[in-house]
Design a protein around this motif. Structure first.
Motif, PDB file in Angstrom:
ATOM      1  N   THR A  44       0.896  16.959 -11.501  1.00  0.00           N
ATOM      2  CA  THR A  44       0.010  16.829 -11.632  1.00  0.00           C
ATOM      3  C   THR A  44      -2.013  16.617 -11.447  1.00  0.00           C
ATOM      4  O   THR A  44      -2.635  16.184 -12.311  1.00  0.00           O
ATOM      5  N   GLY A  45      -1.846  17.037 -10.712  1.00  0.00           N
ATOM      6  CA  GLY A  45      -3.448  17.361  -9.940  1.00  0.00           C
ATOM      7  C   GLY A  45      -4.014  15.125  -9.797  1.00  0.00           C
ATOM      8  O   GLY A  45      -4.789  15.934  -8.956  1.00  0.00           O
ATOM      9  N   VAL A  46      -2.891  14.876  -9.371  1.00  0.00           N
ATOM     10  CA  VAL A  46      -3.723  13.691  -9.149  1.00  0.00           C
ATOM     11  C   VAL A  46      -2.170  12.372  -8.333  1.00  0.00           C
ATOM     12  O   VAL A  46      -1.361  12.806  -7.595  1.00  0.00           O
ATOM     13  N   ALA A  47      -2.958  11.890  -6.739  1.00  0.00           N
ATOM     14  CA  ALA A  47      -2.457  11.433  -5.760  1.00  0.00           C
ATOM     15  C   ALA A  47      -1.655   9.917  -6.856  1.00  0.00           C
ATOM     16  O   ALA A  47      -2.296   9.632  -7.457  1.00  0.00           O
ATOM     17  N   VAL A  48      -0.081  10.004  -6.551  1.00  0.00           N
ATOM     18  CA  VAL A  48       0.712   8.803  -7.089  1.00  0.00           C
ATOM     19  C   VAL A  48       1.145   7.596  -5.622  1.00  0.00           C
ATOM     20  O   VAL A  48       1.052   6.749  -6.477  1.00  0.00           O
ATOM     21  N   LEU A  49       0.703   7.913  -4.659  1.00  0.00           N
ATOM     22  CA  LEU A  49       1.393   7.039  -3.171  1.00  0.00           C
ATOM     23  C   LEU A  49      -0.370   7.362  -2.701  1.00  0.00           C
ATOM     24  O   LEU A  49      -0.528   8.148  -2.545  1.00  0.00           O
ATOM     25  N   GLU A  50      -0.147   5.402  -2.109  1.00  0.00           N
ATOM     26  CA  GLU A  50      -1.288   5.621  -1.371  1.00  0.00           C
ATOM     27  C   GLU A  50      -0.869   5.333   0.403  1.00  0.00           C
ATOM     28  O   GLU A  50       0.221   3.816  -0.205  1.00  0.00           O
ATOM     29  N   ARG A  51      -1.584   4.874   1.610  1.00  0.00           N
ATOM     30  CA  ARG A  51      -0.393   4.354   3.100  1.00  0.00           C
ATOM     31  C   ARG A  51      -1.050   2.748   2.451  1.00  0.00           C
ATOM     32  O   ARG A  51      -2.277   2.465   2.018  1.00  0.00           O
ATOM     33  N   ASN A  52      -0.041   1.944   2.661  1.00  0.00           N
ATOM     34  CA  ASN A  52      -0.387   0.368   2.752  1.00  0.00           C
ATOM     35  C   ASN A  52       0.393  -0.202   4.074  1.00  0.00           C
ATOM     36  O   ASN A  52       1.648  -0.344   4.422  1.00  0.00           O
ATOM     37  N   GLY A  53      -0.348  -0.065   5.586  1.00  0.00           N
ATOM     38  CA  GLY A  53       0.498  -0.262   6.866  1.00  0.00           C
ATOM     39  C   GLY A  53       1.549   0.968   6.531  1.00  0.00           C
ATOM     40  O   GLY A  53       0.742   2.466   6.363  1.00  0.00           O
ATOM     41  N   ARG A  54       2.786   0.577   7.405  1.00  0.00           N
ATOM     42  CA  ARG A  54       3.745   1.435   7.194  1.00  0.00           C
ATOM     43  C   ARG A  54       4.869   1.860   5.997  1.00  0.00           C
ATOM     44  O   ARG A  54       5.738   2.274   5.918  1.00  0.00           O
ATOM     45  N   GLY A  55       3.774   1.038   4.991  1.00  0.00           N
ATOM     46  CA  GLY A  55       4.950   1.231   3.786  1.00  0.00           C
ATOM     47  C   GLY A  55       3.735   2.259   2.639  1.00  0.00           C
ATOM     48  O   GLY A  55       2.823   2.732   3.272  1.00  0.00           O
ATOM     49  N   VAL A  56       4.181   1.645   1.506  1.00  0.00           N
ATOM     50  CA  VAL A  56       3.137   3.271   0.910  1.00  0.00           C
ATOM     51  C   VAL A  56       3.443   1.818  -0.922  1.00  0.00           C
ATOM     52  O   VAL A  56       3.409   0.768  -1.238  1.00  0.00           O
ATOM     53  N   LEU A  57       1.878   2.123  -1.323  1.00  0.00           N
ATOM     54  CA  LEU A  57       1.864   1.623  -2.613  1.00  0.00           C
ATOM     55  C   LEU A  57       1.567   3.248  -3.838  1.00  0.00           C
ATOM     56  O   LEU A  57       1.129   3.391  -3.237  1.00  0.00           O
ATOM     57  N   LEU A  58       2.106   2.404  -5.155  1.00  0.00           N
ATOM     58  CA  LEU A  58       2.085   3.621  -6.095  1.00  0.00           C
ATOM     59  C   LEU A  58       0.122   3.088  -6.508  1.00  0.00           C
ATOM     60  O   LEU A  58       0.096   2.104  -6.846  1.00  0.00           O
ATOM     61  N   THR A  59      -0.421   4.105  -6.501  1.00  0.00           N
ATOM     62  CA  THR A  59      -2.285   4.307  -6.946  1.00  0.00           C
ATOM     63  C   THR A  59      -2.384   3.432  -8.755  1.00  0.00           C
ATOM     64  O   THR A  59      -1.041   4.066  -9.154  1.00  0.00           O
ATOM     65  N   GLU A  60      -3.461   3.735  -9.104  1.00  0.00           N
ATOM     66  CA  GLU A  60      -3.150   3.513 -10.483  1.00  0.00           C
ATOM     67  C   GLU A  60      -3.032   4.656 -11.403  1.00  0.00           C
ATOM     68  O   GLU A  60      -1.994   4.314 -12.876  1.00  0.00           O
ATOM     69  N   ARG A  61      -3.144   5.471 -10.867  1.00  0.00           N
ATOM     70  CA  ARG A  61      -2.949   6.937 -11.958  1.00  0.00           C
ATOM     71  C   ARG A  61      -0.524   6.907 -11.077  1.00  0.00           C
ATOM     72  O   ARG A  61      -0.048   7.044 -12.689  1.00  0.00           O
ATOM     73  N   GLY A  62      -0.594   6.921 -10.511  1.00  0.00           N
ATOM     74  CA  GLY A  62       1.347   6.638  -9.677  1.00  0.00           C
ATOM     75  C   GLY A  62       1.408   5.474 -10.868  1.00  0.00           C
ATOM     76  O   GLY A  62       3.038   5.564 -11.223  1.00  0.00           O
ATOM     77  N   LEU A  63       0.659   4.029 -10.824  1.00  0.00           N
ATOM     78  CA  LEU A  63       1.762   3.169 -11.767  1.00  0.00           C
ATOM     79  C   LEU A  63       2.055   3.593 -13.222  1.00  0.00           C
ATOM     80  O   LEU A  63       3.108   3.322 -13.860  1.00  0.00           O
ATOM     81  N   ALA A  64       0.748   4.131 -13.951  1.00  0.00           N
ATOM     82  CA  ALA A  64       1.197   5.177 -14.929  1.00  0.00           C
ATOM     83  C   ALA A  64       1.538   5.784 -15.657  1.00  0.00           C
ATOM     84  O   ALA A  64       2.540   5.784 -16.303  1.00  0.00           O
ATOM     85  N   LEU A  65       1.940   6.874 -14.818  1.00  0.00           N
ATOM     86  CA  LEU A  65       3.077   8.268 -14.550  1.00  0.00           C
ATOM     87  C   LEU A  65       4.103   7.131 -14.703  1.00  0.00           C
ATOM     88  O   LEU A  65       5.619   8.163 -15.301  1.00  0.00           O
ATOM     89  N   ALA A  66       4.395   5.737 -13.781  1.00  0.00           N
ATOM     90  CA  ALA A  66       6.235   5.685 -13.423  1.00  0.00           C
ATOM     91  C   ALA A  66       6.663   5.365 -14.700  1.00  0.00           C
ATOM     92  O   ALA A  66       7.440   4.535 -15.290  1.00  0.00           O
ATOM     93  N   GLY A  67       5.422   4.232 -15.282  1.00  0.00           N
ATOM     94  CA  GLY A  67       5.505   3.865 -16.841  1.00  0.00           C
ATOM     95  C   GLY A  67       6.095   4.770 -17.881  1.00  0.00           C
ATOM     96  O   GLY A  67       7.627   4.181 -18.694  1.00  0.00           O
ATOM     97  N   TYR A  68       5.429   5.958 -17.854  1.00  0.00           N
ATOM     98  CA  TYR A  68       5.789   6.604 -18.110  1.00  0.00           C
ATOM     99  C   TYR A  68       6.725   7.407 -18.316  1.00  0.00           C
ATOM    100  O   TYR A  68       8.281   8.181 -18.586  1.00  0.00           O
ATOM    101  N   GLY A  69       7.719   7.139 -17.130  1.00  0.00           N
ATOM    102  CA  GLY A  69       8.520   7.608 -16.442  1.00  0.00           C
ATOM    103  C   GLY A  69       9.718   7.036 -16.833  1.00  0.00           C
ATOM    104  O   GLY A  69      11.175   7.326 -16.872  1.00  0.00           O
ATOM    105  N   ARG A  70       9.182   5.658 -16.910  1.00  0.00           N
ATOM    106  CA  ARG A  70      10.912   5.125 -16.380  1.00  0.00           C
ATOM    107  C   ARG A  70      10.897   5.335 -18.535  1.00  0.00           C
ATOM    108  O   ARG A  70      12.444   5.153 -18.605  1.00  0.00           O
TER     109      ARG A  70
END
Length: 315
Positions: A44-70
């Motif tokens: 896709t050419g975009v970052a879909v995850l970002e670091r959050n401490g020891r975990g990860v968060l979905l980026t804005e593009r990642g959330l949009a892509l996950a919505g399409y994915g569902r």
């Protein structure tokens, strides 16, 4: 071209909150899920995850892509459940989640019928509290769940699920045959204020239903024992240790030393139902399992009407 497996991995991370949790559900290693996410980012050419401490968060593009994915995953599931399935021959794997008394009273008899009618349908069963069962179906970890709603403790059903009523189950207070309440035809909550109880663990729906009985009069039941197994409740009632609120569904024949007394004002009832994803509505596997569950539930309700009737108490 976006890889479907990579998209599925992103959706799993969004639903379960981490790469590790997603890997557990998908049956892959965390490294394999991470590789799928990296593949998706490259495609896709975009970052879909970002670091959050020891975990990860979905980026804005990642959330949009996950919505399409569902939505895409749902359409694929609906395609497999309808156009690609033989409606006359249910087959393959059906993962079912049910609370334990439903496993005994409904699912067990259903599996017996299933073995003779459609042996090609492979069913696995997991016993869990209704809240966890609903989440497993909503997230795709299971296809079907048998759940319950106490009249005092509502169960939240996500928008992507269908809920169908199955039957109504009633709970009685179980007391030792030597107990002063054993000769009563019915009891009200005021009769139970000074009793010692055994209950399901704190936070379980049945525990909350017991607490709610006394909420209107500003009291808390004196719970001395917490155990998830109603068989233990019955044994402790027989031993004279405590009294218990136990549903009728899946309840074994009570020993001679235990008496079931209905509760009135209010009657303690729970609505038993089934949930599945909307995309599986036309699935032959779902429809066949639901039909058999309804047949078993109808016989269970007939059995309930044969219990002694009490004025003001639903059978």
């Amino acid at each position: 071209m976006i890889d479907i497996s990579a998209l599925r991995a992103l959706v799993a991370v969004e639903q379960h909150g981490s790469v590790v949790a997603a890997s557990d559900v998908m049956g892959y290693s965390p490294s394999a899920v991470s590789q799928q996410i990296k593949k998706l980012e490259k495609q896709t050419g975009v970052a879909v995850l970002e670091r959050n401490g020891r975990g990860v968060l979905l980026t804005e593009r990642g959330l949009a892509l996950a919505g399409y994915g569902r939505r895409i995953m749902g359409e694929l599931e609906e395609l497999q459940a309808t156009l690609l399935a033989d409606p006359a021959k249910p087959s393959g794997l059906l993962r079912l989640v049910a609370f334990s008394t439903a496993c005994r009273g409904l699912v067990g008899p259903m599996l017996g019928r299933m073995a003779t009618t459609h042996p090609d349908l492979d069913i696995t069963v997991l016993a869990e509290d209704p809240r966890e069962a609903v989440q497993r179906v909503a997230s795709g970890e299971a296809e079907l769940a048998v759940v319950h709603n106490w009249n005092s403790v509502p169960l939240v059903i996500p928008e992507n699920l269908v809920h169908e009523d199955l039957c109504v189950d009633q709970a009685d207070v179980l007391v030792n045959s030597s107990h002063a309440l054993a000769a009563r035809s019915a009891v009200e909550r005021e009769d139970l204020l000074e009793e010692t109880w055994i209950s399901t663990p704190a936070g379980a729906i049945c525990n909350e239903a017991l607490l709610h009985i006394f909420a209107g009069i500003g009291r808390v039941p004196d719970i001395r024992v917490y155990d998830p197994d109603f068989s233990t409740h019955i044994a402790m009632v027989e031993q004279g240790v405590a009294i218990a609120l136990v549903p009728r569904l899946g309840r074994p024949t009570l020993p001679p030393g235990v008496v079931a007394v209905p509760v009135v004002n209010p009657v303690q009832q729970r609505a038993v139902g089934i949930v599945y994803r909307k995309t599986m509505t036309a699935s032959p596997n779902i429809r066949h399992a639901v039909r058999l569950l309804r047949e078993v539930a109808a016989q269970q309700e007939l059995h309930e009407t044969q219990l002694p009737a009490v004025s003001g108490v639903a059978p």
